[in-house]
Design a protein around this motif. Structure first.
Motif, PDB file in Angstrom:
ATOM      1  N   VAL A  82       1.091  -1.234  -0.104  1.00 18.26           N
ATOM      2  CA  VAL A  82      -0.102   0.033  -0.059  1.00 18.26           C
ATOM      3  C   VAL A  82       0.932   1.367   0.067  1.00 18.26           C
ATOM      4  CG1 VAL A  82      -1.748   1.145   1.319  1.00 18.26           C
ATOM      5  CG2 VAL A  82      -1.938  -1.110   1.220  1.00 18.26           C
ATOM      6  N   LEU A  83       0.883   2.042  -1.047  1.00 15.47           N
ATOM      7  CA  LEU A  83       1.813   3.365  -1.110  1.00 15.47           C
ATOM      8  C   LEU A  83       1.001   4.382  -0.897  1.00 15.47           C
ATOM      9  CD1 LEU A  83       2.735   2.451  -4.675  1.00 15.47           C
ATOM     10  CD2 LEU A  83       4.030   1.780  -2.748  1.00 15.47           C
ATOM     11  N   ILE A  84      -0.288   4.521  -1.019  1.00 10.86           N
ATOM     12  CA  ILE A  84      -0.885   5.636  -0.320  1.00 10.86           C
ATOM     13  C   ILE A  84      -2.313   5.210   0.094  1.00 10.86           C
ATOM     14  CG2 ILE A  84      -1.867   7.950  -0.877  1.00 10.86           C
ATOM     15  CD1 ILE A  84      -0.153   8.013  -3.364  1.00 10.86           C
ATOM     16  N   GLU A  85      -2.735   5.587   1.248  1.00 13.51           N
ATOM     17  CA  GLU A  85      -4.079   5.546   2.035  1.00 13.51           C
ATOM     18  C   GLU A  85      -4.418   6.742   2.586  1.00 13.51           C
ATOM     19  OE1 GLU A  85      -5.312   3.301   5.977  1.00 13.51           O
ATOM     20  OE2 GLU A  85      -4.196   1.970   4.686  1.00 13.51           O
ATOM     21  N   GLN A  86      -5.537   7.294   2.164  1.00 12.82           N
ATOM     22  CA  GLN A  86      -5.854   8.494   2.455  1.00 12.82           C
ATOM     23  C   GLN A  86      -7.457   8.827   2.575  1.00 12.82           C
ATOM     24  OE1 GLN A  86      -3.738  11.547   0.208  1.00 12.82           O
ATOM     25  NE2 GLN A  86      -4.889  10.921  -1.544  1.00 12.82           N
ATOM     26  N   PRO A  87      -7.805   9.807   3.565  1.00  9.37           N
ATOM     27  CA  PRO A  87      -9.460   9.994   3.506  1.00  9.37           C
ATOM     28  C   PRO A  87      -9.341  10.825   2.322  1.00  9.37           C
ATOM     29  CG  PRO A  87      -8.493  10.296   5.774  1.00  9.37           C
ATOM     30  CD  PRO A  87      -7.351   9.934   4.932  1.00  9.37           C
ATOM     31  N   ILE A  88     -10.691  10.904   1.721  1.00  4.53           N
ATOM     32  CA  ILE A  88     -10.754  11.627   0.577  1.00  4.53           C
ATOM     33  C   ILE A  88     -12.189  12.434   0.750  1.00  4.53           C
ATOM     34  CG2 ILE A  88      -9.111  10.680  -1.124  1.00  4.53           C
ATOM     35  CD1 ILE A  88     -11.793   9.131  -2.162  1.00  4.53           C
ATOM     36  N   PRO A  89     -12.317  13.600   0.348  1.00  2.86           N
ATOM     37  CA  PRO A  89     -13.567  14.319   0.206  1.00  2.86           C
ATOM     38  C   PRO A  89     -14.521  14.248  -0.717  1.00  2.86           C
ATOM     39  CG  PRO A  89     -11.850  15.942  -0.410  1.00  2.86           C
ATOM     40  CD  PRO A  89     -11.014  14.621  -0.118  1.00  2.86           C
ATOM     41  N   HIS A  90     -13.997  13.654  -1.812  1.00  6.23           N
ATOM     42  CA  HIS A  90     -14.820  13.085  -3.141  1.00  6.23           C
ATOM     43  C   HIS A  90     -13.866  12.188  -3.887  1.00  6.23           C
ATOM     44  CE1 HIS A  90     -12.359  15.418  -5.841  1.00  6.23           C
ATOM     45  NE2 HIS A  90     -12.460  16.535  -4.800  1.00  6.23           N
ATOM     46  N   ARG A  91     -14.851  11.281  -4.809  1.00  6.52           N
ATOM     47  CA  ARG A  91     -13.869  10.451  -5.573  1.00  6.52           C
ATOM     48  C   ARG A  91     -13.401  10.763  -6.650  1.00  6.52           C
ATOM     49  NH1 ARG A  91     -17.037   5.047  -4.525  1.00  6.52           N
ATOM     50  NH2 ARG A  91     -18.588   5.556  -3.015  1.00  6.52           N
ATOM     51  N   GLU A  92     -12.421  10.413  -7.120  1.00 10.02           N
ATOM     52  CA  GLU A  92     -11.607  10.563  -8.235  1.00 10.02           C
ATOM     53  C   GLU A  92     -12.085   9.918  -9.480  1.00 10.02           C
ATOM     54  OE1 GLU A  92      -9.104  13.186  -8.513  1.00 10.02           O
ATOM     55  OE2 GLU A  92      -9.725  13.774  -6.649  1.00 10.02           O
ATOM     56  N   PHE A  93     -12.607   8.618  -9.063  1.00  7.96           N
ATOM     57  CA  PHE A  93     -12.743   7.872 -10.124  1.00  7.96           C
ATOM     58  C   PHE A  93     -14.225   7.463 -10.221  1.00  7.96           C
ATOM     59  CE2 PHE A  93      -8.558   7.310  -9.344  1.00  7.96           C
ATOM     60  CZ  PHE A  93      -7.929   7.388 -10.349  1.00  7.96           C
ATOM     61  N   ALA A  94     -15.315   8.487  -9.705  1.00  3.69           N
ATOM     62  CA  ALA A  94     -16.607   8.352  -9.532  1.00  3.69           C
ATOM     63  C   ALA A  94     -17.191   7.586 -10.838  1.00  3.69           C
ATOM     64  CB  ALA A  94     -17.356   9.469  -9.162  1.00  3.69           C
ATOM     65  N   GLU A  95     -16.834   7.604 -11.915  1.00  6.12           N
ATOM     66  CA  GLU A  95     -17.706   7.273 -13.008  1.00  6.12           C
ATOM     67  C   GLU A  95     -17.154   5.902 -13.319  1.00  6.12           C
ATOM     68  OE1 GLU A  95     -14.125   9.972 -14.248  1.00  6.12           O
ATOM     69  OE2 GLU A  95     -15.757  10.021 -13.103  1.00  6.12           O
ATOM     70  N   TRP A  96     -16.280   5.008 -12.937  1.00  6.57           N
ATOM     71  CA  TRP A  96     -15.646   3.869 -13.098  1.00  6.57           C
ATOM     72  C   TRP A  96     -15.876   3.007 -12.048  1.00  6.57           C
ATOM     73  CZ3 TRP A  96     -11.561   7.302 -14.698  1.00  6.57           C
ATOM     74  CH2 TRP A  96     -11.837   8.001 -15.968  1.00  6.57           C
ATOM     75  N   THR A  97     -16.637   1.815 -11.905  1.00 10.79           N
ATOM     76  CA  THR A  97     -16.592   0.699 -10.778  1.00 10.79           C
ATOM     77  C   THR A  97     -15.144   0.256 -10.880  1.00 10.79           C
ATOM     78  OG1 THR A  97     -17.720  -0.930 -12.297  1.00 10.79           O
ATOM     79  CG2 THR A  97     -18.900   0.342 -10.826  1.00 10.79           C
ATOM     80  N   MET A  98     -14.576  -0.124 -11.850  1.00 16.78           N
ATOM     81  CA  MET A  98     -13.022  -0.292 -12.211  1.00 16.78           C
ATOM     82  C   MET A  98     -12.759  -0.029 -13.621  1.00 16.78           C
ATOM     83  SD  MET A  98     -10.379  -1.082 -10.821  1.00 16.78           S
ATOM     84  CE  MET A  98     -11.196  -1.505  -9.235  1.00 16.78           C
ATOM     85  N   GLY A  99     -12.136   1.356 -13.807  1.00 16.41           N
ATOM     86  CA  GLY A  99     -11.594   1.331 -15.058  1.00 16.41           C
ATOM     87  C   GLY A  99     -10.474   0.488 -15.339  1.00 16.41           C
ATOM     88  N   TYR A 100      -9.899   0.430 -16.418  1.00 12.65           N
ATOM     89  CA  TYR A 100      -8.816  -0.346 -16.909  1.00 12.65           C
ATOM     90  C   TYR A 100      -8.063  -0.001 -17.877  1.00 12.65           C
ATOM     91  CZ  TYR A 100      -5.984  -4.342 -18.434  1.00 12.65           C
ATOM     92  OH  TYR A 100      -5.014  -4.944 -18.887  1.00 12.65           O
ATOM     93  N   GLN A 101      -6.772  -0.079 -17.759  1.00  6.08           N
ATOM     94  CA  GLN A 101      -5.855   0.198 -18.964  1.00  6.08           C
ATOM     95  C   GLN A 101      -4.675  -0.655 -19.055  1.00  6.08           C
ATOM     96  OE1 GLN A 101      -6.635   2.597 -21.444  1.00  6.08           O
ATOM     97  NE2 GLN A 101      -5.025   1.553 -22.442  1.00  6.08           N
ATOM     98  N   PRO A 102      -4.506  -1.553 -20.032  1.00  5.87           N
ATOM     99  CA  PRO A 102      -3.186  -2.117 -19.826  1.00  5.87           C
ATOM    100  C   PRO A 102      -1.814  -1.269 -20.398  1.00  5.87           C
ATOM    101  CG  PRO A 102      -4.410  -2.718 -21.934  1.00  5.87           C
ATOM    102  CD  PRO A 102      -5.155  -1.758 -21.144  1.00  5.87           C
ATOM    103  N   ILE A 103      -0.906  -1.382 -20.048  1.00  6.56           N
ATOM    104  CA  ILE A 103       0.319  -0.354 -20.390  1.00  6.56           C
ATOM    105  C   ILE A 103       1.388  -1.376 -20.948  1.00  6.56           C
ATOM    106  CG2 ILE A 103       2.006   1.233 -19.763  1.00  6.56           C
ATOM    107  CD1 ILE A 103       0.285   1.972 -17.307  1.00  6.56           C
ATOM    108  N   ALA A 104       1.703  -0.975 -22.267  1.00  4.02           N
ATOM    109  CA  ALA A 104       2.623  -1.903 -23.147  1.00  4.02           C
ATOM    110  C   ALA A 104       3.941  -1.489 -22.217  1.00  4.02           C
ATOM    111  CB  ALA A 104       2.546  -1.510 -24.538  1.00  4.02           C
ATOM    112  N   GLU A 105       4.740  -2.634 -22.521  1.00  5.21           N
ATOM    113  CA  GLU A 105       6.163  -2.628 -22.010  1.00  5.21           C
ATOM    114  C   GLU A 105       6.948  -2.126 -22.970  1.00  5.21           C
ATOM    115  OE1 GLU A 105       8.138  -5.305 -18.840  1.00  5.21           O
ATOM    116  OE2 GLU A 105       6.676  -6.701 -19.738  1.00  5.21           O
TER     117      GLU A 105
END
Length: 153
Positions: A82-105
């Motif tokens: 776990v790199l970052i754990e913090q309370p947040i005032p609002h969601r950054e990804f509210a529109e995605w239940t799980m947005g996904y993106q593969p990143i090519a090496e």
């Protein structure tokens, strides 16, 4: 870190797959995650590159903590940090239940002065590099999602 019970919590973690995830493996993981997250009022993003996962989960604090614990015990990956754990005032990804993106090496040698944002996430010497990398990946993800309509869910 202190937080408000019942508030929103954001967790960013990395882990390493025990075996490579192919397209079908990732598709199955996403289907399962999206259905589960929708039921639990969780949102976030998942990035995958070269056997490494980077995930942001956000939602009700108790729900996020329980899921992070469950994910940590998942035998498909290890070395979860776990790199970052913090309370947040609002969601950054509210529109995605799980947005996904593969990143090519990339192949070949990186140019002089090249900074790998994925590697910056693991920076143990400079905590600000981790936060900067998380913000850069979040921005990259959002821009990419808008341009390509890539696997947003």
């Amino acid at each position: 870190m202190t937080s408000t019970p019942g508030g929103l919590l954001s967790v960013l973690y990395t882990s390493t797959a025990h075996a490579p995830f192919g397209d079908e493996d990732l598709r199955a993981l996403l289907e399962q995650s999206r259905a589960s997250n929708a039921d639990r009022d969780l949102t976030g993003m998942l990035l995958y590159r070269g056997g490494r996962f980077v995930q942001v989960l956000e939602g009700p604090e108790d729900t996020v903590r329980a899921l992070v614990e469950r994910i940590g015990a998942d035998p498909r990956h290890g070395g979860m940090r776990v790199l970052i754990e913090q309370p947040i005032p609002h969601r950054e990804f509210a529109e995605w239940t799980m947005g996904y993106q593969p990143i090519a090496e990339t192949t070949g040698t990186a140019p002089t002065g090249f900074r790998d944002t994925f590697d910056d996430l693991e920076s143990r010497d400079d905590p600000s590099a981790t936060l900067r990398a998380a913000r850069e990946l979040s921005l990259w993800f959002r821009v990419r999602q808008r341009r390509t309509g890539a696997d947003a869910g």
